[in-house]
Enzyme design. Structure first.
Site, mmCIF file in Angstrom:
data_model
loop_
_atom_site.group_PDB
_atom_site.id
_atom_site.type_symbol
_atom_site.label_atom_id
_atom_site.label_comp_id
_atom_site.label_asym_id
_atom_site.label_seq_id
_atom_site.Cartn_x
_atom_site.Cartn_y
_atom_site.Cartn_z
ATOM 1 N N ASP A 4 0.858 -1.275 0.072
ATOM 2 C CA ASP A 4 0.008 -0.012 -0.075
ATOM 3 C C ASP A 4 0.884 1.165 0.125
ATOM 4 O O ASP A 4 0.677 2.092 0.852
ATOM 5 C CB ASP A 4 -0.750 -0.081 1.299
ATOM 6 C CG ASP A 4 -2.295 0.961 0.998
ATOM 7 O OD1 ASP A 4 -2.669 1.201 0.026
ATOM 8 O OD2 ASP A 4 -2.481 1.580 1.934
ATOM 9 N N ASN A 26 -0.620 4.868 -1.629
ATOM 10 C CA ASN A 26 -1.272 4.709 -0.442
ATOM 11 C C ASN A 26 -2.550 4.912 -0.223
ATOM 12 O O ASN A 26 -3.107 5.858 -0.791
ATOM 13 C CB ASN A 26 -0.156 5.326 0.779
ATOM 14 C CG ASN A 26 -0.920 5.311 2.066
ATOM 15 O OD1 ASN A 26 -1.601 6.133 2.647
ATOM 16 N ND2 ASN A 26 -0.474 3.995 2.729
ATOM 17 N N ARG A 78 -6.906 -4.729 1.665
ATOM 18 C CA ARG A 78 -7.628 -6.106 2.117
ATOM 19 C C ARG A 78 -8.898 -6.341 0.808
ATOM 20 O O ARG A 78 -9.056 -7.450 0.474
ATOM 21 C CB ARG A 78 -8.336 -5.965 3.470
ATOM 22 C CG ARG A 78 -7.413 -6.186 4.514
ATOM 23 C CD ARG A 78 -8.167 -5.891 5.892
ATOM 24 N NE ARG A 78 -7.107 -5.925 6.773
ATOM 25 C CZ ARG A 78 -7.447 -5.699 8.311
ATOM 26 N NH1 ARG A 78 -8.744 -5.129 8.474
ATOM 27 N NH2 ARG A 78 -6.672 -5.585 9.407
ATOM 28 N N ASP A 134 -2.246 -9.541 8.912
ATOM 29 C CA ASP A 134 -1.518 -8.241 8.916
ATOM 30 C C ASP A 134 -0.068 -8.471 8.887
ATOM 31 O O ASP A 134 0.783 -9.529 9.383
ATOM 32 C CB ASP A 134 -1.731 -7.552 10.054
ATOM 33 C CG ASP A 134 -2.934 -6.989 10.116
ATOM 34 O OD1 ASP A 134 -3.881 -6.907 9.139
ATOM 35 O OD2 ASP A 134 -3.314 -6.253 11.124
ATOM 36 N N ASP A 164 2.570 -7.143 10.103
ATOM 37 C CA ASP A 164 3.358 -7.132 11.323
ATOM 38 C C ASP A 164 3.299 -8.125 12.164
ATOM 39 O O ASP A 164 4.269 -8.443 12.735
ATOM 40 C CB ASP A 164 2.748 -5.673 12.313
ATOM 41 C CG ASP A 164 2.635 -4.276 11.549
ATOM 42 O OD1 ASP A 164 3.531 -4.097 10.552
ATOM 43 O OD2 ASP A 164 1.828 -3.572 11.790
ATOM 44 N N ARG A 214 2.056 -6.760 23.186
ATOM 45 C CA ARG A 214 1.002 -5.925 23.134
ATOM 46 C C ARG A 214 -0.087 -6.657 23.835
ATOM 47 O O ARG A 214 0.211 -8.119 24.038
ATOM 48 C CB ARG A 214 0.680 -5.497 21.988
ATOM 49 C CG ARG A 214 0.206 -6.539 20.962
ATOM 50 C CD ARG A 214 -0.045 -5.970 19.691
ATOM 51 N NE ARG A 214 -1.398 -5.363 19.689
ATOM 52 C CZ ARG A 214 -2.139 -4.723 18.690
ATOM 53 N NH1 ARG A 214 -1.406 -4.600 17.459
ATOM 54 N NH2 ARG A 214 -3.385 -4.380 18.825
ATOM 55 N N GLU A 251 -13.084 -0.599 11.232
ATOM 56 C CA GLU A 251 -13.804 -1.542 9.819
ATOM 57 C C GLU A 251 -13.574 -2.832 10.078
ATOM 58 O O GLU A 251 -14.369 -3.403 9.347
ATOM 59 C CB GLU A 251 -12.630 -0.809 8.781
ATOM 60 C CG GLU A 251 -11.460 -1.436 8.452
ATOM 61 C CD GLU A 251 -10.425 -1.168 9.435
ATOM 62 O OE1 GLU A 251 -9.533 -1.929 10.059
ATOM 63 O OE2 GLU A 251 -10.373 -0.125 10.129
ATOM 64 N N ASP A 252 -12.451 -3.458 10.772
ATOM 65 C CA ASP A 252 -12.582 -4.909 10.823
ATOM 66 C C ASP A 252 -13.684 -5.120 11.732
ATOM 67 O O ASP A 252 -14.225 -6.558 11.539
ATOM 68 C CB ASP A 252 -11.118 -5.467 11.221
ATOM 69 C CG ASP A 252 -10.668 -4.679 12.625
ATOM 70 O OD1 ASP A 252 -11.464 -3.673 12.869
ATOM 71 O OD2 ASP A 252 -9.685 -4.875 13.038
ATOM 72 N N HIS A 303 1.499 0.810 13.722
ATOM 73 C CA HIS A 303 0.803 -0.563 13.334
ATOM 74 C C HIS A 303 -0.107 -0.205 12.235
ATOM 75 O O HIS A 303 -0.163 0.923 11.714
ATOM 76 C CB HIS A 303 -0.156 -0.685 14.413
ATOM 77 C CG HIS A 303 -0.707 -2.369 14.496
ATOM 78 N ND1 HIS A 303 -1.784 -2.381 13.932
ATOM 79 C CD2 HIS A 303 -0.048 -3.390 14.921
ATOM 80 C CE1 HIS A 303 -2.361 -3.874 14.102
ATOM 81 N NE2 HIS A 303 -1.065 -4.432 14.426
#
Length: 397
Positions: free
Chosen positions: A45, A73, A81, A97, A99, A131, A182-183, A216
């Site tokens: 992205d 971007n 997605r 993801d 990460d 986390r 959004e998820d 993130h």
């Protein structure tokens, strides 16, 4: 030449993902699911840190089919997605993801669980790395459940296995107008539309990584975006369910997770203008969806705060927040020979405040630690004890 449909399309949206992307892709390569049963669709992205180049290198050497798409971007995770989902061919889709990374057996186990139980969504156990991660839903494997009879409503991230037919049949995509949440909207809709959901709790499937640089893939946005997220999720639930206990049970999630934090201790530091604006944004949601059933599922300090939000009483809310921030223990008020209990948070039975006693009644969980509390015995168990006392001598005779 016949192209065999893969079992899983792994969709990876990546933005400035180095060096975390290296371990992410290594975890895909290490999957025990045969590479012929996998495809990877990676969308760069608009990265400038070498993410796109590394994805292309991976595509050249990987044993499974890999498609790399590069685009300017988009400003958030939804766009990549959706692009990846549009290219997916697998029976199932998994959103990974860049990460984060997978446990080696994750995809094989999740596909097996979906196939064995005919379920449309599979949740694999999530573990936090540097986390926090959701915990309440991982008590045991649930081969087949739903959003009403489990705690899955408290994990609405997109990192789950979705049956692609479910998504295409209902035209499901991520809402690109939302900056955050959004998820949650996508996953809640999948839960509501799914023919069964499975929970895989006995294997660590997904490692949710906290980046050392604090960045993130998900952008948090400002407080107005949080209200946008809460509004969208509440409206989705209301659109799918008529008013009643099932709707109220799901509404607990956006009230606690999305709305309540906007009226936490941070509220004390905000200007009067922002405080008023937050109450204005909350009002239509409170008017539409806040009721006694939802309130009764919340702890006293949560219920009390949201009651004051519904009443627009920022002045009283400040008093409660200062009490909570100071970590003071409320005085316990026992009445009716210990059969009634109230937690004495600020303004309990203050005539000027006019807050109903029901706001101060502890939940069952909160009463566990209250010394001297004697909950009323439910009628049925009491009748059973009486019956045993009466019938016991008769049986002996």
């Amino acid at each position: 030449m016949t192209v065999t449909q893969p079992d899983v399309s792994v969709v990876i949206g990546a933005y400035e993902a180095m060096p975390y992307l290296v371990k992410c892709l290594e975890s895909v390569e290490a999957q025990t699911l045969d590479p012929s049963r996998l495809e990877v669709i990676a969308v760069d992205d608009g990265s400038t840190d070498g993410t796109g180049e590394y994805l292309e290198e991976f595509a050249e050497r990987a044993a499974m089919a890999v498609t790399v798409l590069r685009q300017p971007n988009s400003g958030g995770p939804s766009g990549p997605r959706n692009v990846g989902l549009g290219k997916a061919r697998g029976r199932y889709v998994f959103f990974l993801d860049a990460d984060d990374h997978l446990g080696e057996e994750a995809l094989e186990r999740m596909v097996a669980m979906a196939d064995e139980n005919g379920t449309d969504v599979v949740l694999g156990k999530v573990v936090g790395v540097n986390r926090g991660a959701p915990q309440s839903m991982w008590g045991k494997n649930l081969p087949r459940t739903d959003v009403f009879s489990s705690k899955i409503k408290f994990t609405l991230s997109a990192q789950k296995l979705f049956r692609r037919d479910l998504l295409t049949r209902h035209g499901m995509i991520f809402d690109e107008s939302l900056v955050t949440g959004e998820d949650a909207l996508f996953t809640m809709e999948a839960y509501l539309r799914a023919d069964g959901v499975s929970v895989l709790a006995d294997y660590e499937c997904y490692y949710l990584v906290g980046r050392e640089d604090g960045k993130h893939a998900t952008k948090s946005g400002n407080y107005t975006h949080r209200f946008d997220s809460a509004r969208a999720l509440m409206h989705l639930i209301a659109d799918h369910l008529p008013a009643g206990p099932r709707r109220d049970g799901l509404m607990v999630r956006p009230f606690i997770v999305t709305l309540l934090p906007q009226f936490g201790p941070g509220f004390l530091k905000q200007s009067e203008k922002i405080r008023r604006h937050k109450l204005e944004l909350a009002k239509p949601l409170m008017d539409a969806y806040w009721n006694e059933v939802v309130a009764g599922r919340l702890k006293v300090h949560e219920r009390l705060r949201l009651h004051l939000v519904a009443q627009g009483r920022a002045d009283l809310l400040v008093d409660v927040l200062e009490f909570v921030k100071a970590k003071k223990a409320p005085v316990v008020h026992l009445e009716a020979r210990g059969r009634k209990a109230y937690l004495g948070y600020p303004h309990f039975r203050d005539p000027a405040a006019g807050i109903p006693d029901s706001c101060y009644i502890p939940t069952t969980q909160e009463t566990v630690t209250i010394e001297g509390f004697r909950p009323r015995t439910p009628p049925l168990p009491r009748l059973r004890r009486v019956a045993r006392r009466v019938l016991g001598p008769l049986r002996a005779a």
